[in-house]
Design a protein around this motif. Structure first.
Motif, PDB file in Angstrom:
ATOM      1  N   TYR A 163      -6.513  -2.116  -6.816  1.00 27.60           N
ATOM      2  CA  TYR A 163      -7.143  -1.147  -7.712  1.00 27.60           C
ATOM      3  C   TYR A 163      -7.194   0.247  -7.077  1.00 27.60           C
ATOM      4  N   ASN A 164      -7.594   0.315  -5.818  1.00 24.81           N
ATOM      5  CA  ASN A 164      -7.809   1.608  -5.176  1.00 24.81           C
ATOM      6  C   ASN A 164      -6.512   2.334  -4.835  1.00 24.81           C
ATOM      7  N   PHE A 165      -5.440   1.602  -4.592  1.00 25.07           N
ATOM      8  CA  PHE A 165      -4.190   2.246  -4.167  1.00 25.07           C
ATOM      9  C   PHE A 165      -3.124   2.275  -5.262  1.00 25.07           C
ATOM     10  N   LEU A 166      -3.474   1.873  -6.475  1.00 27.55           N
ATOM     11  CA  LEU A 166      -2.496   1.836  -7.557  1.00 27.55           C
ATOM     12  C   LEU A 166      -1.829   3.183  -7.818  1.00 27.55           C
ATOM     13  N   PRO A 167      -2.546   4.306  -7.897  1.00 27.35           N
ATOM     14  CA  PRO A 167      -1.871   5.588  -8.164  1.00 27.35           C
ATOM     15  C   PRO A 167      -0.828   5.954  -7.117  1.00 27.35           C
ATOM     16  N   PHE A 168      -1.048   5.530  -5.863  1.00 23.35           N
ATOM     17  CA  PHE A 168      -0.090   5.844  -4.805  1.00 23.35           C
ATOM     18  C   PHE A 168       1.246   5.133  -5.016  1.00 23.35           C
ATOM     19  N   MET A 169       1.241   4.082  -5.803  1.00 22.95           N
ATOM     20  CA  MET A 169       2.487   3.389  -6.119  1.00 22.95           C
ATOM     21  C   MET A 169       3.075   3.894  -7.426  1.00 22.95           C
ATOM     22  N   VAL A 170       2.224   4.205  -8.389  1.00 19.69           N
ATOM     23  CA  VAL A 170       2.714   4.636  -9.698  1.00 19.69           C
ATOM     24  C   VAL A 170       3.441   5.980  -9.598  1.00 19.69           C
ATOM     25  N   LEU A 171       2.849   6.936  -8.909  1.00 24.59           N
ATOM     26  CA  LEU A 171       3.390   8.299  -8.912  1.00 24.59           C
ATOM     27  C   LEU A 171       4.795   8.404  -8.313  1.00 24.59           C
ATOM     28  N   MET A 196       3.299   4.498   1.123  1.00 21.80           N
ATOM     29  CA  MET A 196       2.009   5.115   0.805  1.00 21.80           C
ATOM     30  C   MET A 196       0.914   4.091   0.525  1.00 21.80           C
ATOM     31  N   THR A 197       1.268   2.825   0.364  1.00 21.66           N
ATOM     32  CA  THR A 197       0.259   1.818   0.041  1.00 21.66           C
ATOM     33  C   THR A 197       0.097   0.769   1.131  1.00 21.66           C
ATOM     34  N   PHE A 198       1.197   0.313   1.713  1.00 17.69           N
ATOM     35  CA  PHE A 198       1.110  -0.759   2.706  1.00 17.69           C
ATOM     36  C   PHE A 198       0.311  -0.331   3.934  1.00 17.69           C
ATOM     37  N   ILE A 199       0.572   0.873   4.422  1.00 20.24           N
ATOM     38  CA  ILE A 199      -0.107   1.327   5.646  1.00 20.24           C
ATOM     39  C   ILE A 199      -1.620   1.478   5.435  1.00 20.24           C
ATOM     40  N   PRO A 200      -2.076   2.235   4.422  1.00 18.03           N
ATOM     41  CA  PRO A 200      -3.539   2.337   4.245  1.00 18.03           C
ATOM     42  C   PRO A 200      -4.192   1.038   3.804  1.00 18.03           C
ATOM     43  N   ALA A 201      -3.470   0.199   3.044  1.00 16.16           N
ATOM     44  CA  ALA A 201      -4.051  -1.073   2.610  1.00 16.16           C
ATOM     45  C   ALA A 201      -4.267  -2.008   3.790  1.00 16.16           C
ATOM     46  N   SER A 202      -3.316  -2.027   4.732  1.00 14.22           N
ATOM     47  CA  SER A 202      -3.439  -2.917   5.890  1.00 14.22           C
ATOM     48  C   SER A 202      -4.520  -2.453   6.859  1.00 14.22           C
ATOM     49  N   SER A 203      -4.781  -1.163   6.904  1.00 15.14           N
ATOM     50  CA  SER A 203      -5.781  -0.636   7.829  1.00 15.14           C
ATOM     51  C   SER A 203      -7.117  -0.344   7.151  1.00 15.14           C
ATOM     52  N   ASP A 204      -7.247  -0.695   5.888  1.00 19.06           N
ATOM     53  CA  ASP A 204      -8.483  -0.409   5.146  1.00 19.06           C
ATOM     54  C   ASP A 204      -9.648  -1.243   5.673  1.00 19.06           C
ATOM     55  N   PHE A 205     -10.837  -0.687   5.579  1.00 26.42           N
ATOM     56  CA  PHE A 205     -12.033  -1.435   5.972  1.00 26.42           C
ATOM     57  C   PHE A 205     -13.116  -1.401   4.900  1.00 26.42           C
ATOM     58  N   VAL A 206     -12.996  -0.504   3.930  1.00 22.09           N
ATOM     59  CA  VAL A 206     -14.031  -0.372   2.908  1.00 22.09           C
ATOM     60  C   VAL A 206     -14.021  -1.574   1.969  1.00 22.09           C
ATOM     61  N   ASN A 207     -12.853  -1.949   1.469  1.00 23.54           N
ATOM     62  CA  ASN A 207     -12.775  -3.064   0.523  1.00 23.54           C
ATOM     63  C   ASN A 207     -13.211  -4.376   1.148  1.00 23.54           C
ATOM     64  N   SER A 208     -12.794  -4.634   2.372  1.00 22.95           N
ATOM     65  CA  SER A 208     -13.194  -5.875   3.031  1.00 22.95           C
ATOM     66  C   SER A 208     -14.672  -5.876   3.363  1.00 22.95           C
ATOM     67  N   GLU A 209     -15.236  -4.691   3.603  1.00 25.27           N
ATOM     68  CA  GLU A 209     -16.657  -4.596   3.902  1.00 25.27           C
ATOM     69  C   GLU A 209     -17.509  -4.802   2.658  1.00 25.27           C
ATOM     70  N   VAL A 210     -17.104  -4.185   1.551  1.00 28.75           N
ATOM     71  CA  VAL A 210     -17.908  -4.222   0.331  1.00 28.75           C
ATOM     72  C   VAL A 210     -17.646  -5.481  -0.486  1.00 28.75           C
ATOM     73  N   LEU A 211     -16.386  -5.871  -0.601  1.00 31.53           N
ATOM     74  CA  LEU A 211     -16.019  -6.978  -1.482  1.00 31.53           C
ATOM     75  C   LEU A 211     -15.832  -8.302  -0.767  1.00 31.53           C
ATOM     76  N   GLY A 212     -15.716  -8.269   0.557  1.00 29.15           N
ATOM     77  CA  GLY A 212     -15.415  -9.479   1.301  1.00 29.15           C
ATOM     78  C   GLY A 212     -16.623 -10.089   1.976  1.00 29.15           C
ATOM     79  N   SER A 213     -16.323 -10.929   2.957  1.00 24.65           N
ATOM     80  CA  SER A 213     -17.360 -11.619   3.737  1.00 24.65           C
ATOM     81  C   SER A 213     -16.888 -11.692   5.181  1.00 24.65           C
TER      82      SER A 213
END
Length: 287
Positions: free
Chosen positions: A160-168, A214-231
């Motif tokens: 959801y968060n990185f979709l525009p980086f792929m669409v554009l 533009m998506t693989f690098i920030p998605a693999s290093s992301d911490f917000v989604n795993s912190e908020v949505l994960g366990s």
């Protein structure tokens, strides 16, 4: 004199960007590399000792989180391609005069903070949220079924968060395709599937390549989604680095993990570029 000006003009144009990268990228990277080879603690301070064992210790301690982050990043990137390509295709070929409006709608969520968007996604995926609760009331899912705190929630958040980086970038590549090329394929009796496979998709590869970067690098290093949505079972390496930096003040380990993550991502990107064939992609883009 004019010849000298023409020779130095390109360097003068690059100079501001070069200075920016030197100050805000090269210098911090060098400082972090030095910090990863230091020993000490927050009380007594750190000193450079060349202690490279920090890298092996960090990899041994957090290899599970590194592998999990790469898996999440790959899955999210594949899903992003599957979702973004049809969107970009429709906007490019069927958007008409409203292409700009459709692209604006794609970018609209970016006017909201990344963290707030992720928290909103958490409210949607919660057990009592607008998705799962109606399904439970209808008896379509069991009472024990949940998404929040699972890898599915984290991956959905990344998509959801990185979709525009792929669409554009895909849209830009598709927009550059000459309609006469597609018409020529149809004139040669190619069916829609063959036209897409032989003409449209190859010409869109530069956009796909850019979107993956533009998506693989920030998605693999992301911490917000795993912190908020994960366990605790979905901890990604970005969370570990954040914890080591901000909570444990273990700067050498955090710096070492950052470099390990960067190296692994670079290897993955270069391998992907090698498999895809960047030279062929650039030739297609030039055409």
């Amino acid at each position: 004199m004019n010849r000298v000006k023409r020779q130095i003009a390109p360097y003068l144009l690059v100079l501001p960007g070069g200075i920016w990268l030197l100050i805000f990228f090269a210098v911090p990277m060098f400082a972090m590399l030095s910090l990863s080879l230091q020993e000490g603690d927050i009380v007594h301070g750190y000193r450079f000792t060349g202690h490279w064992q920090t890298y092996t210790e960090a990899i041994s301690a957090y290899q599970e989180q590194i592998i999990r982050s790469l898996i999440y990043g790959v899955i999210a990137t594949i899903l992003l391609i599957a979702i973004a390509f049809p969107m970009a295709y429709w906007i490019a070929f069927y958007g008409g005069r409203r292409k700009g409006s459709y692209l604006f709608l794609v970018l609209l969520p970016f006017f909201v903070s990344f963290v707030l968007r992720t928290i909103s996604w958490k409210q949607i995926l919660t057990d009592e949220g607008p998705v799962l609760q109606p399904l439970r009331d209808l008896g379509l899912i069991s009472q024990a079924f949940h998404i929040l705190g699972t890898p599915y929630a984290v991956i959905l958040g990344l998509v959801y968060n990185f979709l525009p980086f792929m669409v554009l970038p895909i849209y830009v590549a598709l927009e550059r395709i000459d309609p006469r090329v597609v018409e020529a394929a149809r004139d040669l009796y190619a069916n829609p599937a063959t036209t897409f496979r032989k003409v449209i998709f190859p010409l869109a590869l530069p956009g796909v390549f850019a979107g993956v970067l533009m998506t693989f690098i920030p998605a693999s290093s992301d911490f917000v989604n795993s912190e908020v949505l994960g366990s605790s079972d979905t901890t990604m390496i970005g969370q570990v680095i954040q914890t080591q930096f901000l909570e444990n003040s273990d700067y050498p380990t955090a710096s070492a993990l950052s470099f390990v993550l960067m190296l692994v991502l670079l290897i993955g990107v270069f391998s992907y570029a090698r498999i895809l064939g960047t030279e062929d992609v650039m030739k297609v883009a030039a055409r």
